[in-house]
Design an enzyme around this catalytic site. Structure first.
Site, PDB file in Angstrom:
ATOM      1  N   ARG A   1       6.979 -11.997   1.034  1.00 56.16           N
ATOM      2  CA  ARG A   1       7.036 -11.014  -0.047  1.00 56.16           C
ATOM      3  C   ARG A   1       5.619 -10.497  -0.279  1.00 56.16           C
ATOM      4  O   ARG A   1       4.666 -10.962   0.337  1.00 56.16           O
ATOM      5  CB  ARG A   1       7.688 -11.562  -1.336  1.00 56.16           C
ATOM      6  CG  ARG A   1       7.508 -12.996  -1.681  1.00 56.16           C
ATOM      7  CD  ARG A   1       6.143 -13.418  -2.135  1.00 56.16           C
ATOM      8  NE  ARG A   1       5.525 -12.561  -3.126  1.00 56.16           N
ATOM      9  CZ  ARG A   1       4.230 -12.489  -3.326  1.00 56.16           C
ATOM     10  NH1 ARG A   1       3.382 -13.212  -2.586  1.00 56.16           N
ATOM     11  NH2 ARG A   1       3.719 -11.703  -4.229  1.00 56.16           N
ATOM     12  N   GLY A   2       5.489  -9.506  -1.182  1.00 54.29           N
ATOM     13  CA  GLY A   2       4.184  -8.877  -1.402  1.00 54.29           C
ATOM     14  C   GLY A   2       4.112  -7.646  -0.514  1.00 54.29           C
ATOM     15  O   GLY A   2       4.453  -7.713   0.681  1.00 54.29           O
ATOM     16  N   ALA A   3       3.679  -6.519  -1.103  1.00 54.20           N
ATOM     17  CA  ALA A   3       3.796  -5.225  -0.407  1.00 54.20           C
ATOM     18  C   ALA A   3       3.188  -5.204   1.013  1.00 54.20           C
ATOM     19  O   ALA A   3       3.893  -4.872   1.974  1.00 54.20           O
ATOM     20  CB  ALA A   3       3.218  -4.130  -1.296  1.00 54.20           C
TER      21      ALA A   3
ATOM     22  N   ARG B   1      14.497  -4.413   0.836  1.00 52.52           N
ATOM     23  CA  ARG B   1      13.895  -4.305  -0.499  1.00 52.52           C
ATOM     24  C   ARG B   1      13.408  -2.867  -0.667  1.00 52.52           C
ATOM     25  O   ARG B   1      12.721  -2.343   0.199  1.00 52.52           O
ATOM     26  CB  ARG B   1      12.719  -5.299  -0.653  1.00 52.52           C
ATOM     27  CG  ARG B   1      13.173  -6.758  -0.559  1.00 52.52           C
ATOM     28  CD  ARG B   1      12.109  -7.708  -1.059  1.00 52.52           C
ATOM     29  NE  ARG B   1      11.917  -7.609  -2.508  1.00 52.52           N
ATOM     30  CZ  ARG B   1      10.879  -8.135  -3.147  1.00 52.52           C
ATOM     31  NH1 ARG B   1       9.926  -8.774  -2.462  1.00 52.52           N
ATOM     32  NH2 ARG B   1      10.769  -8.021  -4.456  1.00 52.52           N
TER      33      ARG B   1
ATOM     34  N   GLN C   1       5.729 -16.121  -9.117  1.00 56.42           N
ATOM     35  CA  GLN C   1       4.730 -15.909  -8.048  1.00 56.42           C
ATOM     36  C   GLN C   1       3.315 -16.259  -8.521  1.00 56.42           C
ATOM     37  O   GLN C   1       2.479 -16.646  -7.726  1.00 56.42           O
ATOM     38  CB  GLN C   1       4.754 -14.442  -7.580  1.00 56.42           C
ATOM     39  CG  GLN C   1       5.997 -14.047  -6.808  1.00 56.42           C
ATOM     40  CD  GLN C   1       7.037 -13.435  -7.691  1.00 56.42           C
ATOM     41  OE1 GLN C   1       7.168 -13.806  -8.864  1.00 56.42           O
ATOM     42  NE2 GLN C   1       7.800 -12.492  -7.178  1.00 56.42           N
TER      43      GLN C   1
ATOM     44  N   ASP D   1       2.790  -2.175  -5.586  1.00 57.99           N
ATOM     45  CA  ASP D   1       3.844  -2.045  -4.575  1.00 57.99           C
ATOM     46  C   ASP D   1       3.987  -0.613  -4.106  1.00 57.99           C
ATOM     47  O   ASP D   1       4.451  -0.355  -2.994  1.00 57.99           O
ATOM     48  CB  ASP D   1       5.177  -2.557  -5.123  1.00 57.99           C
ATOM     49  CG  ASP D   1       5.118  -4.070  -5.199  1.00 57.99           C
ATOM     50  OD1 ASP D   1       4.617  -4.581  -6.210  1.00 57.99           O
ATOM     51  OD2 ASP D   1       5.502  -4.724  -4.213  1.00 57.99           O
TER      52      ASP D   1
ATOM     53  N   LYS E   1       4.651  -5.402  -9.994  1.00 59.49           N
ATOM     54  CA  LYS E   1       5.519  -6.461 -10.535  1.00 59.49           C
ATOM     55  C   LYS E   1       5.813  -6.265 -12.012  1.00 59.49           C
ATOM     56  O   LYS E   1       4.928  -5.917 -12.794  1.00 59.49           O
ATOM     57  CB  LYS E   1       4.827  -7.814 -10.284  1.00 59.49           C
ATOM     58  CG  LYS E   1       5.538  -9.041 -10.802  1.00 59.49           C
ATOM     59  CD  LYS E   1       6.967  -9.178 -10.326  1.00 59.49           C
ATOM     60  CE  LYS E   1       7.136  -9.174  -8.827  1.00 59.49           C
ATOM     61  NZ  LYS E   1       8.534  -8.982  -8.378  1.00 59.49           N
TER      62      LYS E   1
HETATM   63  O1  MRU Z   1       8.528  -9.241  -5.647  1.00 56.16           O
HETATM   64  P1  MRU Z   1       7.237  -9.490  -4.920  1.00 56.16           P
HETATM   65  O2  MRU Z   1       6.759 -10.899  -5.028  1.00 56.16           O
HETATM   66  O3  MRU Z   1       7.302  -9.001  -3.500  1.00 56.16           O
HETATM   67  O4  MRU Z   1       6.213  -8.572  -5.688  1.00 56.16           O
HETATM   68  C1  MRU Z   1       4.870  -8.594  -5.328  1.00 56.16           C
HETATM   69  C2  MRU Z   1       4.012  -7.798  -6.215  1.00 56.16           C
HETATM   70  O5  MRU Z   1       4.458  -7.163  -7.135  1.00 56.16           O
HETATM   71  C3  MRU Z   1       2.551  -7.719  -5.865  1.00 56.16           C
HETATM   72  O6  MRU Z   1       1.776  -7.606  -7.016  1.00 56.16           O
HETATM   73  C4  MRU Z   1       2.315  -6.475  -4.995  1.00 56.16           C
HETATM   74  O7  MRU Z   1       3.206  -6.467  -3.916  1.00 56.16           O
HETATM   75  C5  MRU Z   1       0.934  -6.397  -4.493  1.00 56.16           C
HETATM   76  S1  MRU Z   1       0.663  -7.576  -3.218  1.00 56.16           S
HETATM   77  C6  MRU Z   1      -0.881  -7.369  -2.570  1.00 56.16           C
END
Ligand code: MRU
Length: 344
Positions: free
Chosen positions: A44-46, A87, A193, A234, A244
């Site tokens: 997960r994470g962009a 997603r 997270q 994201d 988030k």
């Molecule tokens: O739902 P997630 O855990 O994928 O969401 C992640 C976030 O919102 C992070 O803050 C965002 O992706 C930036 S990651 C460098």
């Protein structure tokens, strides 16, 4: 710590749903396994979603049994569609797939050449992310002073990227420069997270971190316990930052108390031709809110609203740290950003 790696048809990564209790290495060998890992947030994470999607296409060509280039292109398009349905909010996933699919459209490429090109491009996407994060760290660290206490939300660390992190990249770089900083991390309901991943990463690096629940952030800002907020994103659209759930309230409170609120994100997160109203904000299943690790913690049968992201208009953002530098509020217009949401 590299979060995702490709080695001859095998993608290895850490199963983030099991952290911090267990460090389980996931071995992903097929497109379907990658789709499952993305949907269930094992990755997960962009930026990591971008690299994972790219490797999903690499696995598709690696395992393909078709015998002509047209059939391979069709197979890749179909894999891209499946990956895009995992997603909806982080643009990096869409960006990586489109980048690879565009690359292979050139005429006269043989089947083998296309396969090689997809794998190479996926590797490039991952390697570029590492470089981008290092550069974000370097630029962002200039904004951090010795003694700063920085609030961060969710996990925008090495685990959310291929390596180093965006918001945590800034924190890491400042720390590596010898600045005595401290971090306050929000737990980040409902999937934690912050508590599970950000705290895990910072503790490993020996960076002082204190954990708070999300609802404590307002009090912490009001009491001047922090002097900067740095978070990831994201999607960076024309009128807002999408990140988030909980980011928006943090930004409003920080703004009210004149605390600088920075976004750290690579260009692969930028989607400046779109506005926030065009973006699907992912809604996840009610059990994430009603249950804690499969135990019911809410009154049974309650209706739930569980959006995973929210929208922060630019008026609350002090600057965007990206791989080419920092865009401050005064530069937003030249960057293609509308500071006020009512502008076209
Ligand atoms: O739902 P997630 O855990 O994928 O969401 C992640 C976030 O919102 C992070 O803050 C965002 O992706 C930036 S990651 C460098």
């Amino acid at each position: 710590m590299r979060t995702i790696e490709w080695n001859k048809g095998l993608v290895t990564t850490i199963d983030q749903t099991k952290l911090p209790q267990e460090e389980i290495i996931l071995k992903i060998k097929t497109l379907n396994e990658m789709v499952e890992a993305i949907k269930n947030m094992r990755v997960r994470g962009a930026p990591l979603l971008g690299a994972s999607a790219a490797y999903g296409l690499a696995l598709t060509v690696f395992n393909s049994r078709v015998s002509n280039r047209e059939a391979l292109i069709e197979e890749l398009k179909s894999a891209g569609k499946t990956l895009k349905a995992t997603r909806p909010t982080a643009v990096n996933l869409f960006w990586a797939i489109d980048r690879i699919l565009e690359k292979i459209q050139e005429a006269n490429k043989t089947l083998e050449e296309i396969k090689e090109q997809v794998i190479q491009e996926a590797q490039k996407i991952a390697d570029e992310d590492v470089k981008a994060n290092r550069a974000i760290g370097k630029h962002g660290a200039e904004l951090i002073n010795d003694g700063d206490v920085i609030l961060t939300h969710c996990n925008a660390g090495a685990l959310a990227t291929v390596e180093y992190g965006t918001a945590l990249g800034v924190i890491r770089a400042a720390w590596e420069q010898g600045k005595k900083i401290k971090v306050i991390a929000t737990e980040t309901r409902p999937l934690l997270q912050g508590a599970r991943l950000t705290v895990y990463e910072l503790k490993r690096d020996g960076i002082p971190v204190k954990l708070i629940t999300d609802s404590m952030a307002g009090f912490v800002i009001q009491k001047k316990m922090i002097n900067k907020v740095v978070v990831g994103a994201d999607r960076i659209v024309k009128d807002a930052i999408i990140n988030k759930i909980g980011t928006f309230s943090l930004a409003v409170i920080a703004n009210e108390y004149n605390v600088p609120f920075y976004i750290a994100a690579p260009k692969s997160t930028f989607d400046l031709s779109k506005k926030s109203q065009d973006i699907t904000i992912e809604e996840r299943k009610p059990e994430e809110v009603t249950h804690f690790r499969s135990q019911l913690v809410a009154a049974s049968g309650v209706e739930v609203f569980n959006p995973a992201f929210d929208i922060t208009p630019y008026k609350y953002v002090s600057g965007i740290i990206y791989e080419d530098g920092v865009f401050f509020k005064k530069d937003f217009e030249t960057f293609g950003i509308n500071t006020f949401t009512d502008k076209k």
